[in-house]
Enzyme design. Structure first.
Site, mmCIF file in Angstrom:
data_model
loop_
_atom_site.group_PDB
_atom_site.id
_atom_site.type_symbol
_atom_site.label_atom_id
_atom_site.label_comp_id
_atom_site.label_asym_id
_atom_site.label_seq_id
_atom_site.Cartn_x
_atom_site.Cartn_y
_atom_site.Cartn_z
ATOM 1 N N ASN A 57 0.847 -1.199 0.000
ATOM 2 C CA ASN A 57 0.000 0.000 0.000
ATOM 3 C C ASN A 57 0.878 1.242 0.000
ATOM 4 O O ASN A 57 2.105 1.154 0.047
ATOM 5 C CB ASN A 57 -0.983 -0.020 1.179
ATOM 6 C CG ASN A 57 -0.261 -0.057 2.506
ATOM 7 O OD1 ASN A 57 0.437 0.887 2.867
ATOM 8 N ND2 ASN A 57 -0.404 -1.159 3.248
ATOM 9 N N ASP B 20 -4.582 -6.323 5.359
ATOM 10 C CA ASP B 20 -5.540 -7.212 6.024
ATOM 11 C C ASP B 20 -5.445 -8.639 5.490
ATOM 12 O O ASP B 20 -5.787 -9.589 6.195
ATOM 13 C CB ASP B 20 -6.969 -6.681 5.816
ATOM 14 C CG ASP B 20 -7.203 -5.420 6.650
ATOM 15 O OD1 ASP B 20 -6.630 -5.340 7.751
ATOM 16 O OD2 ASP B 20 -7.933 -4.518 6.189
ATOM 17 N N LYS C 242 9.110 -17.076 -9.938
ATOM 18 C CA LYS C 242 8.222 -16.109 -10.589
ATOM 19 C C LYS C 242 7.071 -16.858 -11.274
ATOM 20 O O LYS C 242 7.316 -17.751 -12.089
ATOM 21 C CB LYS C 242 9.033 -15.312 -11.627
ATOM 22 C CG LYS C 242 8.239 -14.215 -12.276
ATOM 23 C CD LYS C 242 9.080 -13.448 -13.270
ATOM 24 C CE LYS C 242 8.190 -12.536 -14.087
ATOM 25 N NZ LYS C 242 8.808 -12.084 -15.310
ATOM 26 N N PHE D 230 -4.614 3.711 15.216
ATOM 27 C CA PHE D 230 -4.955 4.697 14.195
ATOM 28 C C PHE D 230 -6.155 4.170 13.415
ATOM 29 O O PHE D 230 -6.357 2.962 13.330
ATOM 30 C CB PHE D 230 -3.770 4.927 13.245
ATOM 31 C CG PHE D 230 -2.847 6.017 13.717
ATOM 32 C CD1 PHE D 230 -2.131 5.871 14.901
ATOM 33 C CD2 PHE D 230 -2.706 7.188 12.989
ATOM 34 C CE1 PHE D 230 -1.291 6.870 15.349
ATOM 35 C CE2 PHE D 230 -1.853 8.200 13.428
ATOM 36 C CZ PHE D 230 -1.147 8.043 14.604
ATOM 37 N N LYS E 287 -14.105 0.768 16.984
ATOM 38 C CA LYS E 287 -12.776 0.140 16.948
ATOM 39 C C LYS E 287 -12.074 0.303 18.292
ATOM 40 O O LYS E 287 -11.428 -0.611 18.789
ATOM 41 C CB LYS E 287 -11.963 0.807 15.841
ATOM 42 C CG LYS E 287 -10.944 -0.085 15.212
ATOM 43 C CD LYS E 287 -10.351 0.533 13.963
ATOM 44 C CE LYS E 287 -11.275 0.407 12.770
ATOM 45 N NZ LYS E 287 -10.721 1.036 11.570
ATOM 46 N N LYS F 105 -11.128 -3.115 20.161
ATOM 47 C CA LYS F 105 -9.708 -3.499 20.244
ATOM 48 C C LYS F 105 -9.085 -3.122 21.593
ATOM 49 O O LYS F 105 -7.884 -3.222 21.764
ATOM 50 C CB LYS F 105 -8.929 -2.863 19.082
ATOM 51 C CG LYS F 105 -9.436 -3.320 17.709
ATOM 52 C CD LYS F 105 -8.452 -3.000 16.598
ATOM 53 C CE LYS F 105 -9.053 -3.284 15.229
ATOM 54 N NZ LYS F 105 -8.084 -3.205 14.128
HETATM 55 O O1 C5P Z 1 -9.238 -2.266 11.788
HETATM 56 P P1 C5P Z 1 -8.354 -1.319 11.091
HETATM 57 O O2 C5P Z 1 -7.361 -1.986 10.162
HETATM 58 O O3 C5P Z 1 -9.045 -0.166 10.436
HETATM 59 O O4 C5P Z 1 -7.498 -0.654 12.275
HETATM 60 C C1 C5P Z 1 -6.436 0.214 12.055
HETATM 61 C C2 C5P Z 1 -5.496 0.147 13.219
HETATM 62 O O5 C5P Z 1 -5.179 -1.226 13.482
HETATM 63 C C3 C5P Z 1 -4.151 0.809 12.984
HETATM 64 O O6 C5P Z 1 -3.665 1.289 14.213
HETATM 65 C C4 C5P Z 1 -3.295 -0.340 12.453
HETATM 66 O O7 C5P Z 1 -1.906 -0.110 12.705
HETATM 67 C C5 C5P Z 1 -3.822 -1.509 13.245
HETATM 68 N N1 C5P Z 1 -3.783 -2.801 12.560
HETATM 69 C C6 C5P Z 1 -2.963 -3.817 13.032
HETATM 70 N N2 C5P Z 1 -2.971 -5.037 12.445
HETATM 71 C C7 C5P Z 1 -3.765 -5.298 11.380
HETATM 72 C C8 C5P Z 1 -4.617 -4.294 10.900
HETATM 73 C C9 C5P Z 1 -4.600 -3.056 11.503
HETATM 74 O O8 C5P Z 1 -2.218 -3.561 13.984
HETATM 75 N N3 C5P Z 1 -3.737 -6.491 10.834
#
Ligand code: C5P
Length: 406
Positions: free
Chosen positions: A215, A285, A295, A332, A346, A350
């Site tokens: 990304n 994700d 390759k 974040f 969130k 979390k």
């Molecule tokens: O659930 P979402 O991806 O929107 O949450 C964003 C937050 O979760 C950010 O702080 C990001 O660094 C963290 N994050 C993480 N591990 C993941 C996905 C997101 O630590 N697999």
């Protein structure tokens, strides 16, 4: 003596002097630093000694001057009492275009430039040169590079120059140099003794030996936080995904990772020994279920390709479940719809102490920019919207919020 009259008491400062006419002001700078309570040692180039003598600098600083890389009689020329470890800060005054060019390009060909390349603590550069040199593209490139590396510039001023012309390029007055140094070096050590975990940057999820899913995150926000907290006394573990950014402060331990799974391992193993964690990373994700070690070839000219993805672990949620009393967790959020509501959900889900909501709607905020605009939402329900500011200023707000947490 109190802090007001000796604001640099207990600090060891190296005054670097390069070969410009403004070197005649270096002894005055040394005197002012000593008066402000600092212990001072000078490191000079050979050309500087055309303008100011070693004896003058030694007399005002009460220390030997470091001028020769291979001077076996100078204690700082030996490995065991290295000047880079001795100094808390270094001020280069005057800084010629030549030494700035060397610094920006990592050239170390004499005592002073070698010291500059190895120095990892606050560095102040006070340029002095004629206006044409100051305005040259090469000088500007070099100065920009050093600024990006975290070097503090005490900018030159306009006035009469040694070459007989009038313009920008006069070294800042020693009083102003000391004032700027005091301002920077008197940062409150309110994170002293605290260990903080930060994740930053993107993750790369390997498809095959030459391709990945990634990304646009650059890691700037997380790196700004790492520098801010380290300057305020924290020991920082910075777990960084692939990025070209560099770290400056010696209190930052950087752990480079590629994938979300590597980031997960690095973060979960370090969190138990930390007082706080701030997760700024843009973690993918999903990752490809199978990662080819060769390759992947096209099958034929018309067929598409299906990539099967599996979910990555949620690092933030995992740390939220691991969190013990006395530990603080900051996440974040980047939302496109129902921003506040989703960020609040969130925060609860979390188990965070507060969440930093990135704005996607403002120019200059988000991936790649040096500025950001965020809203901080805490578990007590306080919502604090911010204005567009530098990522470093946002980092300061976040650090202040951590200190204020009950
Ligand atoms: O659930 P979402 O991806 O929107 O949450 C964003 C937050 O979760 C950010 O702080 C990001 O660094 C963290 N994050 C993480 N591990 C993941 C996905 C997101 O630590 N697999």
């Amino acid at each position: 003596m109190d802090e007001m009259s000796e604001p640099l008491r207990g600090k060891r400062i190296i005054v670097g002097v390069s070969g410009g006419i403004a070197a005649y002001k270096a002894p005055l700078l040394v005197r002012l630093l000593v008066k402000a309570g600092a212990e001072v040692t000078c490191a000079v180039t050979e050309h500087a000694l055309q303008f100011v003598t070693e004896l003058t600098l030694e007399t005002v600083s009460q220390h030997r001057v470091y001028s020769q890389l291979f001077d076996r009689s100078n204690p700082h020329s030996t490995e065991h009492i290295s000047l880079k470890d001795w100094g808390d800060a270094l001020v280069l005054a005057p800084a010629t275009a030549n030494i700035i060019g060397k610094m920006a390009n990592g050239i170390a060909d004499d005592a002073l430039s070698t010291l500059l390349l190895s120095f990892r603590k606050p560095l102040f550069v006070c340029p002095a040169m004629n206006t044409q040199m100051l305005e040259s593209p090469a000088y500007r490139r070099n100065a920009d590079r050093l600024r990006a590396d975290g070097v503090h510039f005490v900018d030159s001023t306009s006035g009469q120059l040694a070459c007989g012309t009038t313009g920008d390029g006069r070294m800042a007055e020693p009083e102003n140099i000391v004032a700027q140094m005091v301002k920077q070096l008197q940062v409150e050590q309110d994170f002293h003794g605290k260990k903080i975990l930060i994740t930053a940057g993107p993750t790369y999820e390997k498809i095959d030996s030459v391709r990945f899913i990634g990304n646009f995150s650059t890691g700037k926000m997380g790196f700004a936080l790492a520098e801010e907290l380290a300057e305020r006394g924290a020991q920082v573990h910075l777990v960084a995904g692939p990025t070209h950014l560099t770290t400056q402060h010696p209190n930052i331990e950087r752990i480079d990772v590629h994938s979300a799974c590597e980031m997960y391992d690095a973060a979960t193993s370090r969190f138990p020994s930390c007082q706080a964690a701030i997760l700024t990373a843009a973690v993918a994700d999903f990752r490809p279920e199978h990662q080819a070690d060769h390759k992947i070839k096209k099958q034929n000219d018309h067929d598409g390709m299906t990539l099967q993805l599996v979910q990555n672990p949620d690092i933030l949620a995992t740390l939220g479940a691991m969190k013990q009393a006395g530990q603080l967790l900051v996440g974040f959020a980047l939302e496109t719809d129902n921003e506040l509501e989703n960020a609040q959900k969130k925060l609860t889900k979390k188990n965070l102490d507060f969440i930093v909501l990135n704005s996607l709607h403002d120019a200059g905020a988000g991936f790649g920019y040096d500025t950001n605009k965020v809203t901080i939402i805490d578990r007590q329900g306080n919502v604090t919207p911010g204005t567009l500011k530098s990522k470093r200023a946002v980092a300061k707000d976040i650090a202040d919020k951590i200190i204020q947490q009950p």
